[in-house]
Design an enzyme around this catalytic site. Structure first.
Site, mmCIF file in Angstrom:
data_model
loop_
_atom_site.group_PDB
_atom_site.id
_atom_site.type_symbol
_atom_site.label_atom_id
_atom_site.label_comp_id
_atom_site.label_asym_id
_atom_site.label_seq_id
_atom_site.Cartn_x
_atom_site.Cartn_y
_atom_site.Cartn_z
ATOM 1 N N HIS A 1 -4.720 14.570 -25.817
ATOM 2 C CA HIS A 1 -3.076 14.200 -25.338
ATOM 3 C C HIS A 1 -2.945 13.391 -24.598
ATOM 4 C CE1 HIS A 1 -2.231 18.751 -27.404
ATOM 5 N NE2 HIS A 1 -2.514 17.959 -27.996
ATOM 6 N N GLU B 1 -1.271 13.214 -21.369
ATOM 7 C CA GLU B 1 -2.520 14.726 -20.187
ATOM 8 C C GLU B 1 -3.440 13.905 -20.195
ATOM 9 O OE1 GLU B 1 -3.000 18.087 -22.752
ATOM 10 O OE2 GLU B 1 -0.856 18.154 -23.152
ATOM 11 N N HIS C 1 -6.747 19.966 -20.774
ATOM 12 C CA HIS C 1 -5.277 19.912 -21.204
ATOM 13 C C HIS C 1 -4.496 20.356 -19.706
ATOM 14 C CE1 HIS C 1 -5.629 19.614 -25.044
ATOM 15 N NE2 HIS C 1 -7.022 20.242 -25.242
ATOM 16 N N GLU D 1 -5.401 23.912 -18.740
ATOM 17 C CA GLU D 1 -4.006 23.575 -18.198
ATOM 18 C C GLU D 1 -3.850 23.686 -17.301
ATOM 19 O OE1 GLU D 1 -1.856 23.070 -20.995
ATOM 20 O OE2 GLU D 1 -2.710 24.106 -22.527
#
Length: 424
Positions: free
Chosen positions: A181, A184, A332, A393
């Site tokens: 992404h 990110e 991420h 994450e």
């Protein structure tokens, strides 16, 4: 890279300032081409036999790029020694010896090209990342640590290489990827800094994360893909700010005024969410995202017209199919979470490994929410190979996360990055 001059602003100016800092000039990394930057550019140009016009065009950028790549080259002349070259370039004999393992320092041949790594940490932690910076760092890592290798495993929509760095020569293959992404991108330097620390530890016979680097190197082949989505990252961090691709992305974003542009951009430059492109119940991901209103190219959450139609996702898929990865990590942001399951799949030891990851990082261990639980890389890897795959994450807040979080993020994840090998 853009031509820069007095009054220019943005990420490219920060790269200019970083290179000038590393070349010995005392200036701020504020992204503003002001008077102090202008003076430094003119002085640099004079020192490098360039016209001191204060404009950073192709020739000046060519002279600055070694300071982003972390090395220069030197052609041996009569009387040259590695020791003298280290003094001349302000580096260490150790770095030169390490970068030139095939050369005999007692028998240097005139005309031989020698790599000269500079004596500063290569991976910057104080500027935004882009495809240009990521490629420069990867090249520099393979020069500083020639026991590492790199290769392009595919191309983006705009033709930028998806560069993979291989660390180690062992039989157990492991794969870490980052920046599926665009906003990110702070996950990219996590993998690059780990590679640099690993290389330094191996070269010095030391440890990383409490484990001898030589043992990791012998047992594992670690593959790092720090930037899956180079076009999108360039859009978010400002290196892509004009031209047809930029204008197309801007038009797409105007259909979604609630998503900030470019900071809210997650997709590739064609408006396809790369982590919704894998053949793991893609049709269910499509149903969910269509219900949310993402039925055509968008800044985020558009699944594409079919699985693996985005060249970046296909490249990662194809690269994975050609290897025998025992474990994968997909980086991420944000939330300080680790997602570890796909549907009812629970590969052998995957629960024990994720509990270890949670313990060394302080991150919460969770199952992926249903609305986000399909067509991701982790999902496809688990379903296809029945082996542990995890989504990490990092950080807390709103993407793109601020650079100030990077040191803490890296400290929290070092145990995961090492454990991704040792726990298999």
């Amino acid at each position: 890279m853009d031509t820069l001059r007095y009054g220019s602003r943005g990420t490219a100016v920060q790269y200019l300032q970083l290179a000038l800092q590393r070349a010995g000039f005392s200036i701020a990394l504020d992204g503003i081409f002001g008077a102090r930057t202008l003076d430094a550019v003119r002085s640099f140009q004079q020192q490098n036999a360039l016209s001191p016009d204060g404009i950073v065009g192709k020739r000046t950028w060519a002279s600055l790029m070694p300071y982003l790549k972390g090395y220069t080259t030197h052609k041996i002349r009569a009387g040259d020694t590695f020791f003298a070259l280290a003094e001349r370039y302000g580096t260490t004999l150790r770095r030169i010896l390490l970068a030139n393992p095939t050369l005999d320092p007692r028998n240097l041949q005139i005309g031989t090209v020698v790599y000269i790594p500079f004596d500063f940490p290569l991976v910057p932690e104080n500027v935004p990342y882009s495809s240009v910076l990521s490629e420069a760092v990867i090249e520099g890592l393979t020069v500083r640590y020639p026991f590492f290798t790199s290769a392009a495993v595919g191309r983006s929509v705009m033709g930028k290489p998806l560069c993979v760095l291989r660390c180690g020569r062992g039989g157990k293959e492991i794969f870490y990827n980052a920046a599926h992404h665009a906003n990110e991108w702070l996950t990219t330097p996590v993998l690059l800094k780990f590679a640099e620390d690993y290389g330094e530890s191996y070269a010095s016979g030391g440890e990383i994360g409490g484990v001898l680097a030589a043992e990791l190197f012998r047992a594992y082949s670690l593959y790092l893909l720090p930037m899956v989505n180079p076009d999108g990252v360039d859009l978010v961090t400002g290196l892509l700010h004009a031209g047809g691709y930029y204008n197309s992305a801007l038009r797409l974003s105007q259909r979604y005024p609630e998503i900030p542009f470019p900071d809210g951009w997650k997709a590739n430059i064609a408006g396809v969410d790369l982590n919704l492109q894998y053949p793991a119940n893609w049709e269910e991901a499509k149903r969910i995202k269509y219900e949310q209103g993402f039925t055509s190219p968008a800044p985020r959450d558009f699944v594409g017209s079919a699985p693996l139609t985005a060249p970046e996702s296909y490249a990662v898929y194809d690269f994975t199919r050609r290897h025998d990865f025992r474990l994968t990590l997909s980086y991420h942001s944000q939330g300080r979470l680790i997602y570890w399951k796909y549907l009812d799949y629970e590969p052998a030891r995957s629960r024990q490994i994720v509990e270890f990851f949670g313990g060394v990082s302080g991150y919460a261990v969770e199952e992926t929410p249903y609305a986000s639980g399909f067509a991701g890389y982790k999902d496809w890897f688990i379903a296809t190979f029945d082996r542990p795959g995890y989504t990490i994450e990092v950080g807390v807040g709103q993407n793109p996360l601020p650079l100030q979080q990077f040191p803490e993020i890296y400290r929290e994840n070092l145990g995961i990055l090492v454990g991704g090998m040792t726990q298999i």
